[in-house]
Design an enzyme around this catalytic site. Structure first.
Site, PDB file in Angstrom:
ATOM      1  N   ALA A 199       0.867  -1.181   0.000  1.00 35.07           N
ATOM      2  CA  ALA A 199       0.000   0.000   0.000  1.00 35.07           C
ATOM      3  C   ALA A 199       0.902   1.228   0.000  1.00 35.07           C
ATOM      4  CB  ALA A 199      -0.889  -0.017   1.232  1.00 35.07           C
ATOM      5  N   GLY A 209       0.696  -4.984   0.966  1.00 34.89           N
ATOM      6  CA  GLY A 209      -0.550  -5.053   0.192  1.00 34.89           C
ATOM      7  C   GLY A 209      -0.374  -5.734  -1.158  1.00 34.89           C
ATOM      8  N   GLU A 236      -0.649  -9.320  -0.441  1.00 33.27           N
ATOM      9  CA  GLU A 236      -2.064  -9.589  -0.126  1.00 33.27           C
ATOM     10  C   GLU A 236      -2.916  -9.630  -1.400  1.00 33.27           C
ATOM     11  OE1 GLU A 236      -1.652  -6.356   2.804  1.00 33.27           O
ATOM     12  OE2 GLU A 236      -2.710  -7.674   4.189  1.00 33.27           O
ATOM     13  N   GLU A 261       4.821  -5.073   7.277  1.00 30.86           N
ATOM     14  CA  GLU A 261       4.058  -4.008   7.954  1.00 30.86           C
ATOM     15  C   GLU A 261       4.559  -3.718   9.356  1.00 30.86           C
ATOM     16  OE1 GLU A 261       2.718  -6.382   6.075  1.00 30.86           O
ATOM     17  OE2 GLU A 261       1.139  -5.529   4.815  1.00 30.86           O
TER      18      GLU A 261
HETATM   19  C1  HXC Z   1       4.933   4.446  -1.420  1.00 30.51           C
HETATM   20  C2  HXC Z   1       6.840   3.521  -2.291  1.00 30.51           C
HETATM   21  C3  HXC Z   1       6.515   2.270  -1.718  1.00 30.51           C
HETATM   22  C4  HXC Z   1       5.301   2.160  -0.976  1.00 30.51           C
HETATM   23  C5  HXC Z   1       8.387   2.087  -2.756  1.00 30.51           C
HETATM   24  N1  HXC Z   1       8.001   3.347  -2.916  1.00 30.51           N
HETATM   25  N2  HXC Z   1       7.505   1.390  -2.018  1.00 30.51           N
HETATM   26  N3  HXC Z   1       6.046   4.588  -2.140  1.00 30.51           N
HETATM   27  N4  HXC Z   1       4.562   3.286  -0.843  1.00 30.51           N
HETATM   28  N5  HXC Z   1       4.887   1.027  -0.422  1.00 30.51           N
HETATM   29  C6  HXC Z   1       8.696   4.410  -3.648  1.00 30.51           C
HETATM   30  C7  HXC Z   1       9.918   4.924  -2.888  1.00 30.51           C
HETATM   31  O1  HXC Z   1       9.533   5.870  -1.921  1.00 30.51           O
HETATM   32  C8  HXC Z   1      10.724   5.531  -4.001  1.00 30.51           C
HETATM   33  O2  HXC Z   1      10.169   6.796  -4.342  1.00 30.51           O
HETATM   34  C9  HXC Z   1      10.438   4.603  -5.179  1.00 30.51           C
HETATM   35  O3  HXC Z   1       9.238   3.908  -4.864  1.00 30.51           O
HETATM   36  C10 HXC Z   1      11.543   3.563  -5.365  1.00 30.51           C
HETATM   37  O4  HXC Z   1      11.747   2.914  -4.137  1.00 30.51           O
HETATM   38  P1  HXC Z   1      13.188   2.790  -3.439  1.00 30.51           P
HETATM   39  O5  HXC Z   1      12.967   2.583  -1.994  1.00 30.51           O
HETATM   40  O6  HXC Z   1      14.066   3.935  -3.829  1.00 30.51           O
HETATM   41  O7  HXC Z   1      13.745   1.472  -4.132  1.00 30.51           O
HETATM   42  P2  HXC Z   1      14.733   0.389  -3.503  1.00 30.51           P
HETATM   43  O8  HXC Z   1      15.859   1.048  -2.775  1.00 30.51           O
HETATM   44  O9  HXC Z   1      15.059  -0.550  -4.620  1.00 30.51           O
HETATM   45  O10 HXC Z   1      13.858  -0.395  -2.420  1.00 30.51           O
HETATM   46  C11 HXC Z   1      12.754  -1.099  -2.827  1.00 30.51           C
HETATM   47  C12 HXC Z   1      11.899  -1.552  -1.579  1.00 30.51           C
HETATM   48  C13 HXC Z   1      11.577  -0.287  -0.757  1.00 30.51           C
HETATM   49  C14 HXC Z   1      12.703  -2.542  -0.746  1.00 30.51           C
HETATM   50  C15 HXC Z   1      10.637  -2.231  -2.096  1.00 30.51           C
HETATM   51  O11 HXC Z   1      11.051   0.736  -1.614  1.00 30.51           O
HETATM   52  C16 HXC Z   1      10.572  -0.555   0.348  1.00 30.51           C
HETATM   53  O12 HXC Z   1      10.930  -1.107   1.384  1.00 30.51           O
HETATM   54  N6  HXC Z   1       9.327  -0.127   0.118  1.00 30.51           N
HETATM   55  C17 HXC Z   1       8.282  -0.268   1.122  1.00 30.51           C
HETATM   56  C18 HXC Z   1       7.792  -1.684   1.166  1.00 30.51           C
HETATM   57  C19 HXC Z   1       6.723  -1.877   2.239  1.00 30.51           C
HETATM   58  O13 HXC Z   1       7.025  -1.597   3.425  1.00 30.51           O
HETATM   59  N7  HXC Z   1       5.556  -2.309   1.860  1.00 30.51           N
HETATM   60  C20 HXC Z   1       4.437  -2.463   2.790  1.00 30.51           C
HETATM   61  C21 HXC Z   1       3.684  -1.186   2.886  1.00 30.51           C
HETATM   62  S1  HXC Z   1       2.434  -1.299   4.131  1.00 30.51           S
HETATM   63  P3  HXC Z   1      11.098   8.081  -4.578  1.00 30.51           P
HETATM   64  O14 HXC Z   1      10.109   9.194  -4.801  1.00 30.51           O
HETATM   65  O15 HXC Z   1      11.963   8.239  -3.373  1.00 30.51           O
HETATM   66  O16 HXC Z   1      11.878   7.743  -5.822  1.00 30.51           O
HETATM   67  C22 HXC Z   1       1.192  -2.166   3.439  1.00 30.51           C
HETATM   68  C23 HXC Z   1      -0.025  -2.327   4.324  1.00 30.51           C
HETATM   69  C24 HXC Z   1      -1.216  -2.851   3.611  1.00 30.51           C
HETATM   70  O17 HXC Z   1       1.241  -2.599   2.345  1.00 30.51           O
HETATM   71  C25 HXC Z   1      -2.447  -2.676   4.462  1.00 30.51           C
HETATM   72  C26 HXC Z   1      -2.928  -1.281   4.598  1.00 30.51           C
HETATM   73  C27 HXC Z   1      -4.333  -1.162   5.121  1.00 30.51           C
END
Ligand code: HXC
Length: 257
Positions: free
Chosen positions: A66, A111, A114, A134
């Protein structure tokens, strides 16, 4: 005009949806969810739907979760509404009457994992990374992960993934049954084409019946589920598909469904 966040290609009833926000690794924000709902409304009314394939744009990510930037400022009520929208949307995807397959082409986190879990099965490229991270953000999965993940991989592995937040590679995802197959990324498109051909070659009512029997049966006790199977099996014999499929076998030709 706002960007199109979902691309759709309809190949004779096998529809491929591509979540298209590569600059954010295809993270699911409200706009993606609303677009997905709109696509689902069209798919539910599709006169000749045979299958749905869902993937992410680019070579790096299926869906990285998400959208954290959007979620960050939410109140509990807003978070509940966001999760509710996602759960409703994902459920509609899951309950489409045809096979729904995730083509996981990279990060499949939170997400995103999921979303893949709501698909009938998933295939992954060998660079795919899975996880429910998460807890690293101070929250728990909210798009169904605490419920669909244990149903797919068992409660112990689901607890491992959801409480540590650790990421696993495609090989481990295959070993625990999170995905059905792993292949080089360059082969994902060929797999999608092959699957499309297979789905187009099978009896469409039979394919729907097989999905219905498994999905509805899983929620029932074994005897009720077996009775459901018998009813759906018998119903096949009221269809022209059964006549054509069995006649084709006897006449040593390909069926024409
Ligand atoms: C918003 C995201 C994102 C996310 C990546 N980006 N994941 N933006 N939400 N979930 C964006 C980054 O901010 C970045 O934007 C661009 O995508 C590239 O990501 P990087 O981090 O620079 O790439 P990298 O170093 O290769 O790392 C990749 C990654 C990392 C390991 C996937 O981005 C990461 O850890 N992302 C979050 C993953 C996560 O925690 N997912 C769960 C979310 S919670 P910019 O603008 O800086 O270029 C969830 C809950 C669901 O899903 C339920 C809710 C009700």
């Amino acid at each position: 005009m706002s960007e199109a966040v979902i691309d759709k290609v309809d190949n004779d009833g096998v529809v491929r949806l591509t979540i298209n926000r590569p600059h954010a690794l295809n993270a699911l924000n409200s706009q993606v969810l609303t677009s997905l709902e709109k696509e689902l409304t069209e798919l539910e009314a599709h006169p000749n739907l045979r299958g749905v394939l869902i993937t992410g744009a680019g070579e790096k990510s299926f869906v990285a979760g998400a959208d954290i930037t959007e979620m960050r400022e939410k109140t509990p009520e807003e978070a509940r509404a966001f999760a509710g929208q996602a759960l409703r949307t994902i459920k509609r995807l899951e309950t489409l009457p045809v096979p729904v397959v995730a083509l996981v082409n990279g990060f499949c986190l939170g997400g995103g994992c999921e979303l893949a879990l709501a698909c009938d099965w998933a295939v992954a490229s060998d660079n795919a990374i899975f996880g429910q991270p998460e807890v690293l953000l101070g929250v728990i999965p909210g798009f169904g992960g605490t419920q669909r993940l244990p149903r797919r991989v068992g409660p112990a592995m689901a607890l491992d993934l959801c409480t540590t937040g650790r990421k696993i590679d495609a090989t481990e995802a295959l070993r625990i049954g999170l995905v059905n197959r792993v292949m080089p990324q360059a082969e994902l498109d060929a797999y999608a084409d092959e699957l499309t051909k297979q789905l187009m070659g099978n009896g469409p009512k039979a394919v729907r019946g097989a999905k219905q029997a498994i999905h509805d049966g899983m929620d029932q006790d074994l005897d009720s589920a077996l009775a459901l199977e018998t009813s759906l099996f018998a119903l096949c014999f009221a269809s022209e598909e059964q006549t054509e499929g069995m006649s084709a076998f006897v006449e040593k030709r390909k069926p024409n469904f």
